[in-house]
Design an enzyme around this catalytic site. Structure first.
Site, short mmCIF file in Angstrom:
data_model
loop_
_atom_site.label_atom_id
_atom_site.label_comp_id
_atom_site.label_asym_id
_atom_site.label_seq_id
_atom_site.Cartn_x
_atom_site.Cartn_y
_atom_site.Cartn_z
CG HIS A 97 -10.00 2.01 -0.22
ND1 HIS A 97 -11.33 1.78 0.02
CD2 HIS A 97 -9.84 1.86 -1.55
CE1 HIS A 97 -11.94 1.49 -1.11
NE2 HIS A 97 -11.07 1.55 -2.08
CG ASP B 282 -13.34 5.03 -6.26
OD1 ASP B 282 -12.25 5.34 -6.79
OD2 ASP B 282 -13.72 3.85 -6.09
CG HIS C 60 -13.95 0.23 -5.05
ND1 HIS C 60 -13.35 0.67 -6.22
CD2 HIS C 60 -14.16 -1.09 -5.23
CE1 HIS C 60 -13.18 -0.36 -7.04
NE2 HIS C 60 -13.68 -1.43 -6.47
CG ASP D 102 -13.27 3.10 -9.50
OD1 ASP D 102 -12.63 2.53 -8.59
OD2 ASP D 102 -14.00 4.09 -9.29
N1 LIG Z 1 -9.73 -6.17 -4.92
C1 LIG Z 1 -9.19 -4.91 -4.44
C2 LIG Z 1 -10.04 -3.77 -4.86
C3 LIG Z 1 -9.35 -2.47 -4.55
C4 LIG Z 1 -10.22 -1.29 -4.97
C5 LIG Z 1 -9.39 -0.09 -5.28
C6 LIG Z 1 -10.23 1.10 -5.64
O1 LIG Z 1 -10.46 1.44 -6.77
N2 LIG Z 1 -10.76 1.77 -4.65
O2 LIG Z 1 -11.48 2.90 -4.91
ZN LIG Z 2 -12.37 2.49 -6.66
#
Ligand SMILES: NCCCCCC(=O)NO
Ligand SMILES: [Zn+2]
Length: 342
Positions: A160, A196, A198, A285
């Site tokens: 991120h 991932d 996200h 995840d």
């Molecule tokens: N509500 C915040 C979510 C952060 C995601 C973190 C993550 O696993 N990014 O790949």
């Molecule tokens: Zn993630």
């Protein structure tokens, strides 16, 4: 397969995350490392090595200098300004504000450089982020030198983190730092495959106008999933980068069969682009039991994922991203790596 890991990854001991309107114990916790290390050692996958310190130059190759300076100084400046808790932003250069100026206030700077409010900055955060990118670079250097696959047990994660932005538990973009280093070492094109749950908004942003890094991501649909404002299918790169960014947003609850069929499309694109190295942003995840995600992988599916990635036939560097079902994270990570080696 060698693993690279640094004890300095434990220097980040944040106590707070803003989640569901409350300050909770961060999902991205040091205990994630314990479980991965435990299963790595039990698996006999290979040695676990401490990387060299590579300094700031590789960071500055993909991140803004003022941003890096901010991260280095934030915790001290936050305390010097009289703040008692961990550094959590509460104002941003939102859509109706200007973002061409960076305020002198540490509170203003915090919001300027923050993607979101869940990720607090605390003592040791910068040092842990430095260790995490060294882990990524150690894994990369080993793969460049030997052609063997490697695993970087990176913590904090990185995908991120954008050119001058932190958030989603990420500060330095480990995968971007590794990819840039590989290009400087002579690779003509690097593929970053982000599995991932996200979207790797930071990785996308860093390479969006470039054709020497192909960024491909399978992730929860940003219509309903963090980071919400990037990761849509119509984001295909700009300028020279046109065609070298591919997003596969998938709805929550997507079956593993559908996810794997999408992976086939991603791998075909990687093959067609004649990439010379594969960096996998390995977020586990996508596991069915993950507390903040919504895909449906079983632990056995991670083995299949590793097996399929091996068939791409590229030198491969796996870098740890997300994964918060702490009890299962070790099994899930090792299953990918062992599947790759089968
Ligand atoms: N509500 C915040 C979510 C952060 C995601 C973190 C993550 O696993 N990014 O790949
Ligand atoms: Zn993630």
């Amino acid at each position: 397969m060698l693993t690279f890991y640094s004890e300095d990854s434990r220097l980040r001991q944040a106590r707070t995350e803003l989640h569901d309107g409350a300050l909770v114990t961060p999902f991205e916790c040091p205990e994630r490392l314990d479980l991965v290390l435990k299963h790595l050692r039990q698996s006999g996958l290979g040695d676990i090595r401490t990387p060299s310190a590579y300094g700031l130059a590789p960071v500055l190759a993909v991140h803004d200098k003022e941003y890096v300076t901010f991260l280095a100084n934030c915790w001290q400046a936050w305390g010097a300004a009289g703040h008692k808790g961990e550094a959590i932003p509460n104002i941003w250069p939102a859509r109706t504000m200007r973002s061409d100026r960076i305020p002198r206030s540490i509170s203003g700077q915090l919001g300027y450089y923050a993607l979101a409010a869940e990720t607090s900055i605390s003592e040791g955060t910068f040092e842990a982020a430095m260790a995490s990118k060294d882990v990524a670079l150690g894994a990369l250097e080993h793969t460049l030198k030997t052609g063997e696959p490697s695993f970087g047990l990176c913590r904090p994660p990185g995908h991120h983190a954008a050119y001058d932005q932190f958030g989603g538990y990420c500060f330095f973009n480990n995968a971007a730092i590794a990819a840039q280093r590989a290009l400087e070492a002579g690779k003509r094109r690097v593929a970053i495959l982000d599995v991932d749950f996200h979207h790797g908004n930071g990785t996308q942003q860093i390479f969006y106008q470039r054709d020497d890094v192909l960024f491909i991501s399978l992730h929860g649909d940003p219509e309903v999933t963090f980071p919400y404002y990037l990761g849509y299918a119509d984001e295909n790169g700009e300028g020279r980068g046109e065609g070298f960014n591919v997003n596969y947003p998938l709805p929550p609850g997507t079956s593993v069969a559908t996810w794997m069929a999408t992976l086939e499309q991603a791998l075909a694109t990687i093959e067609a682009a004649e990439c010379e190295l594969l960096i996998v942003s390995l977020g586990v995840d996508i596991f069915e039991g993950d507390p903040i995600s919504a895909f449906t992988f079983t632990s056995a599916d991670f083995t299949v994922l590793g097996q399929r990635l091996a068939q791409a036939g590229l030198p491969c560097v796996f870098l740890m991203e997300g994964g918060y079902a702490v009890d299962a994270i070790g099994v899930n990570v090792v299953n990918v790596l062992q599947g790759f080696e089968q």
